[in-house]
Design a protein around this motif. Sequence first.
Motif, short mmCIF file in Angstrom:
data_model
loop_
_atom_site.label_atom_id
_atom_site.label_comp_id
_atom_site.label_asym_id
_atom_site.label_seq_id
_atom_site.Cartn_x
_atom_site.Cartn_y
_atom_site.Cartn_z
N GLY A 29 0.82 -1.19 0.00
CA GLY A 29 0.00 0.00 0.00
C GLY A 29 0.86 1.25 0.00
O GLY A 29 2.04 1.23 -0.32
N ASP A 30 0.24 2.33 0.39
CA ASP A 30 0.87 3.64 0.33
C ASP A 30 0.81 4.27 1.72
O ASP A 30 -0.25 4.74 2.14
N PRO A 31 1.90 4.26 2.48
CA PRO A 31 1.85 4.80 3.85
C PRO A 31 1.48 6.27 3.90
O PRO A 31 0.78 6.71 4.80
N ALA A 32 1.94 7.06 2.92
CA ALA A 32 1.57 8.47 2.88
C ALA A 32 0.07 8.62 2.65
O ALA A 32 -0.60 9.44 3.28
N GLY A 33 -0.47 7.81 1.74
CA GLY A 33 -1.90 7.87 1.46
C GLY A 33 -2.73 7.43 2.65
O GLY A 33 -3.77 8.04 2.96
N GLN A 34 -2.29 6.39 3.33
CA GLN A 34 -3.03 5.92 4.50
C GLN A 34 -3.03 6.97 5.61
O GLN A 34 -4.05 7.21 6.27
N CYS A 35 -1.88 7.60 5.81
CA CYS A 35 -1.79 8.64 6.83
C CYS A 35 -2.66 9.83 6.45
O CYS A 35 -3.39 10.38 7.29
N LEU A 36 -2.62 10.22 5.18
CA LEU A 36 -3.42 11.36 4.72
C LEU A 36 -4.91 11.08 4.85
O LEU A 36 -5.69 11.97 5.20
N ALA A 37 -5.33 9.84 4.60
CA ALA A 37 -6.74 9.48 4.75
C ALA A 37 -7.19 9.69 6.19
O ALA A 37 -8.27 10.25 6.45
N ALA A 38 -6.36 9.25 7.14
CA ALA A 38 -6.69 9.47 8.55
C ALA A 38 -6.72 10.95 8.88
O ALA A 38 -7.57 11.43 9.66
N MET A 39 -5.82 11.72 8.28
CA MET A 39 -5.78 13.16 8.52
C MET A 39 -7.04 13.84 7.97
O MET A 39 -7.54 14.80 8.57
N LEU A 40 -7.56 13.35 6.85
CA LEU A 40 -8.80 13.90 6.30
C LEU A 40 -9.96 13.70 7.27
O LEU A 40 -10.79 14.60 7.46
N VAL A 41 -10.02 12.52 7.87
CA VAL A 41 -11.07 12.27 8.87
C VAL A 41 -10.88 13.19 10.07
O VAL A 41 -11.84 13.77 10.59
N ALA A 42 -9.63 13.32 10.52
CA ALA A 42 -9.34 14.20 11.65
C ALA A 42 -9.77 15.63 11.35
O ALA A 42 -10.30 16.34 12.22
N GLN A 43 -9.55 16.07 10.12
CA GLN A 43 -9.94 17.43 9.73
C GLN A 43 -11.45 17.60 9.82
O GLN A 43 -11.94 18.64 10.30
N GLU A 44 -12.20 16.60 9.38
CA GLU A 44 -13.66 16.67 9.48
C GLU A 44 -14.10 16.68 10.94
O GLU A 44 -15.02 17.42 11.32
N MET A 45 -13.46 15.87 11.77
CA MET A 45 -13.83 15.80 13.18
C MET A 45 -13.55 17.12 13.89
O MET A 45 -14.22 17.46 14.87
#
Length: 212
Positions: A137-153
Amino acid sequence: MEKTVLNFSECTLALLDKKFNLSQILKCEILENWLNQDAEISSFEKQLLHRIQHKLILNVHDWNETELIQNFIGPVFAFVDYTTKRCNFFAGRYFSGIVHEIELHGKPDGMIASGFREPEQPYFCFQEYKKSMEQKGDPAGQCLAAMLVAQEMNEHQTAIYGCHVIGADWYFMLLQGKEYIITPAYVATRDDIFDIFRILKALKQIIIGMLE
């Protein structure tokens, strides 16, 4: 039909750019301020960092992901000590959110969030991989996906901080709105280890400031 549910593990930078109209940028004042913020490193902390760095140099090519976390990454975060009554470092905790009508969910390797016994509002997301040759997979992409959720929260009220690690290489990240930035690698087998530690200590100051 377009998929409306994505696990963090499925996410790549290319996928997230396309689905959420994101842009990677090269300069960001908030990131620069974070990377350059002063944070004292005591002589005792330097001794500890030298000890675990020595182990990393000897073992980084052979450790699996669990060994890398337990022998190096975990001690680094523990030395910074993010535990307060108002925030803590959490590992492998499930969280999810809706971003542009797409549900993103998963268990990042680590996060710093408000809350003591369980995470509430995440401000920093972390993802680790053993080494690039075994990357799934893509560690940068996985981290960014979690960051997107954090931004919404956080209702887009603050920039979201992040970091992904591949072997000895640490990449710091920042997300604000639809723009994100990823630093060049800080290599923990070199003197960069002291910059990594200083940056993580600065992050503690930043997050505590958010909660005041």
